[in-house]
Design a protein around this motif. Structure first.
Motif, short mmCIF file in Angstrom:
data_model
loop_
_atom_site.label_atom_id
_atom_site.label_comp_id
_atom_site.label_asym_id
_atom_site.label_seq_id
_atom_site.Cartn_x
_atom_site.Cartn_y
_atom_site.Cartn_z
N SER A 197 0.82 -1.22 0.00
CA SER A 197 0.00 0.00 0.00
C SER A 197 0.85 1.26 0.00
N ALA A 198 2.00 1.23 0.66
CA ALA A 198 2.87 2.41 0.66
C ALA A 198 3.41 2.68 -0.74
N GLY A 199 3.76 1.61 -1.47
CA GLY A 199 4.26 1.77 -2.83
C GLY A 199 3.19 2.25 -3.79
N ILE A 200 1.94 1.83 -3.56
CA ILE A 200 0.83 2.31 -4.39
C ILE A 200 0.66 3.81 -4.19
N MET A 201 0.71 4.24 -2.92
CA MET A 201 0.39 5.63 -2.60
C MET A 201 1.38 6.61 -3.22
N ASN A 202 2.67 6.25 -3.25
CA ASN A 202 3.65 7.22 -3.77
C ASN A 202 4.18 6.83 -5.15
N GLN A 203 3.36 6.15 -5.93
CA GLN A 203 3.80 5.66 -7.24
C GLN A 203 4.23 6.78 -8.17
N SER A 204 3.65 7.96 -8.03
CA SER A 204 4.02 9.06 -8.92
C SER A 204 5.46 9.53 -8.71
N ASP A 205 6.06 9.17 -7.58
CA ASP A 205 7.48 9.49 -7.39
C ASP A 205 8.33 8.83 -8.47
N TYR A 206 7.81 7.75 -9.08
CA TYR A 206 8.54 7.04 -10.12
C TYR A 206 7.93 7.28 -11.50
N SER A 207 6.59 7.31 -11.56
CA SER A 207 5.96 7.51 -12.87
C SER A 207 6.29 8.88 -13.45
N ARG A 208 6.68 9.84 -12.62
CA ARG A 208 7.04 11.17 -13.14
C ARG A 208 8.31 11.14 -13.99
N PHE A 209 9.08 10.06 -13.90
CA PHE A 209 10.27 9.91 -14.73
C PHE A 209 9.96 9.32 -16.11
N ALA A 210 8.68 9.04 -16.37
CA ALA A 210 8.28 8.47 -17.66
C ALA A 210 8.51 9.47 -18.79
N ARG A 211 9.05 8.97 -19.90
CA ARG A 211 9.27 9.85 -21.06
C ARG A 211 7.94 10.33 -21.63
N LYS A 212 6.95 9.42 -21.67
CA LYS A 212 5.62 9.75 -22.17
C LYS A 212 4.60 9.32 -21.13
N PRO A 213 3.43 9.97 -21.07
CA PRO A 213 2.44 9.64 -20.05
C PRO A 213 2.04 8.17 -20.03
N GLY A 214 1.97 7.54 -21.20
CA GLY A 214 1.50 6.16 -21.25
C GLY A 214 2.56 5.12 -20.95
#
Length: 578
Positions: A264-281
């Motif tokens: 649950s902790a990893g789910i909650m702060n997932q954007s800490d990693y998804s923000r490094f995505a080159r493209k949104p998808g």
């Protein structure tokens, strides 16, 4: 006067590094690591997220996850069904909560500013920081045990060396040496920027995947089958009462939510990693597919290896932890076994670095950076997390305090409602539109100011999702019984909290509408979608007062893609579109 000047000089020296050509100024609300990431720092493609979950998915915690489920009275296939259902839910939750990171390239600390309000955001941040500290310590202990396996394979006497620590320490001398060694070797890795992780992920992924499946195939071949746990787990585990009917259904519900709650902790702060995505998808499909697959395979491999070991090492206790299994293989094997154990141990050391550095160290660093942006960046925060994680004596927590582990595992009671707020706010209430510039304005001019800097809708909705779970939670922590209704509500924990808080929040936002819904910046204020320099735009932030101001032209929101430019395309001519 002199002391005041000296204090200001010292504080100035303690500030985090700041690029002179940045389009914003360093303030108590913004620094390089929590500003929306520019294209140059967004290096993760779909396979980077696959690598992330391969490294963090095959780990000691995931390997042993099935032990708790079997202890509830489930057989292997019932336990695996709960793992499958739970981790499918996790995959979709991770992708959904990663949307604002992938689309706006902001992390967990900043996202909560539009959910909870600029000052209210500190509450979920402090919850996540606490978990980062504790889990960093716990995973350091597991990493130390893996180091112990590696050293023991080289010098077997290390495994049986004389213990010089006093009784009650909850570990022996060789454990202490291994933990300190793992902790020290982790420190240089904390300095690696997250945008560079995709390269080490490749090598770490290959090593742990090969080691785990080699161990799995060897165990099946040696045992000649799946082992005794698969055929008669209840008798083998000494379980007197096997749940049936309605009781079995609720135990399986508990198994599903246990799988969701464990991450649950990893789910909650997932954007800490998804923000490094080159493209949104880039983060969406790869995580929806990879997260459940890796968690399911890891749990299955853990069960099968433990079951097989119970067959060919009948005199040993159940070897749920892979490091105990590897030590048993070396003890009962020959020189060839020592070599195999060495390489497998190295793979698990690398895996523990992967989950601890990225999942706990970097997360703690980002969250601390969100609380003290002017003085803490990711690197400094990660080192603080590492120091506090070791200082809490994780060996005491993991070896002597079962009630503490129950509390830690049950923290989903608080995180589920918080995650429900984040997803419903972004997807349902705001319709995925965010005004980036106002997330860094700690004044009433910000549309995210709300009331005294706090969004009380989120506060009320979170409380409404938590309180129904508390009677069952308290009973579980105290190892007592409560009414069947409260117990079943607790069994639903993360899922119930998520939907109750999310639904309550939507209703409150209908009754008490939020300010600025649908607004986005009409200028790329921070160079989030195209690289800009300080000369291209008025810098964001002000001087010594720490109050942020926005230049008059930095108003009104439109995401770059709305201007006809897709994220990831060449935006050299983007300025003319504003």
């Amino acid at each position: 006067m002199e002391s005041t000047t000296s204090k200001k000089s010292l504080l100035k020296k303690l500030e985090v590094p700041h690029e002179k050509d940045a389009v914003y100024e360093l303030t108590p609300w913004i620094n390089r690591d929590i500003v929306p990431l520019p294209p140059s720092r967004r290096t993760w493609g779909p396979w980077s997220f696959v690598g992330f979950w391969l490294v963090t998915g095959i780990n000691i915690s995931g390997w042993t996850s099935a032990s708790a489920l079997l202890a509830l009275g489930l057989n292997v296939w019932q336990a695996m069904l709960t793992v499958i259902i739970g981790n499918i839910i996790v995959g979709f939750a991770v992708a959904l909560n990663g949307l604002p990171g992938g689309e706006w390239h902001i992390g967990f600390p900043i996202i909560n500013r539009y959910v909870w309000g600029l000052y209210g955001s500190f509450f979920p941040l402090l919850m996540r920081i606490l978990l980062s500290f504790v889990w960093y310590g716990a995973q350091t202990w597991f990493g130390g045990q893996s180091i112990k396996v590696v050293i023991g394979a080289i010098w077997p006497s290390f495994l049986t060396m004389k213990n010089t620590l006093p009784e009650g320490t909850a570990m022996e001398t060789n454990d202490c040496i291994a933990v300190i060694l793992f902790w020290v070797l982790s420190l240089p890795l904390l300095a690696v920027p997250p945008e560079l992780y995709k390269v080490p992920f490749r090598y770490a992924t290959a090593s742990i995947t090969i080691a785990a499946f080699a161990l799995f195939i060897w165990a099946l071949a040696k045992q000649g089958g799946g082992g005794p746990l698969l055929s008669d787990p209840s008798t083998f585990l000494g379980i007197d009462k096997v749940p049936k009917g309605k009781e079995l259904g609720w135990v399986m519900v508990l198994g599903v939510t246990t799988n969701v709650g464990s991450i649950s902790a990893g789910i909650m702060n997932q954007s800490d990693y998804s923000r490094f995505a080159r493209k949104p998808g880039d983060q969406v499909l790869s995580q929806i597919i990879c997260v459940p697959i890796m968690s399911i395979l890891t749990a299955l491999v853990g069960i099968i290896c433990t079951s097989c070991a119970a067959g060919f090492f009948p005199d040993e206790e159940l070897l749920w932890e892979p490091y105990k299994l590897l030590i048993a293989i070396q003890t009962h094997g020959g020189p060839g076994a020592r070599a195999a154990v060495f390489f497998a141990g190295c793979a698990f050391v690398v895996s523990q670095w992967g989950i601890n550095i990225s999942g706990n160290g970097v997360s703690g660093g980002i969250d601390l950076s969100g609380v003290f942006p002017k003085y803490i960046n990711i690197r400094r925060g990660a080192f603080i997390t590492a120091c506090v994680g070791l200082a809490i004596n994780p060996w005491q927590l993991l070896n002597t305090a079962n009630r503490f582990i129950t509390v830690l595992s049950s923290f989903a009671v608080f995180l589920g409602p918080a995650t429900g707020l984040m997803i419903t706010d972004y997807v349902v209430v705001r319709r995925r539109k965010v005004r980036l510039s106002h997330l860094y304005m700690p004044t009433q001019e910000s549309i995210y100011w709300n009331t005294y800097g706090i969004n009380f809708r989120a506060v009320f909705a979170w409380i409404n999702g938590v309180w129904p779970l508390m009677p069952g939670f308290i009973a579980a922590v105290q190892n007592k019984t409560t009414s069947e209704g409260w117990t079943h509500m607790y069994y639903l924990s993360w899922l119930a909290g998520f939907f109750i808080s999310g639904t309550t929040y939507i209703i409150l936002c209908k009754i008490w509408p939020l300010e600025g819904l649908g607004e986005v910046d009409d200028k790329d204020v921070f160079g989030t979608f195209t690289e800009i320099t300080k000369g291209d735009s008025t810098s964001y932030g002000s001087g010594e007062s720490g109050e942020n101001v926005i230049a008059s032209q930095m108003v009104a929101p439109v995401l770059g893609r709305k201007a006809g430019v897709e994220d990831g395309e060449d935006k050299s001519s983007w300025k003319g579109k504003f």
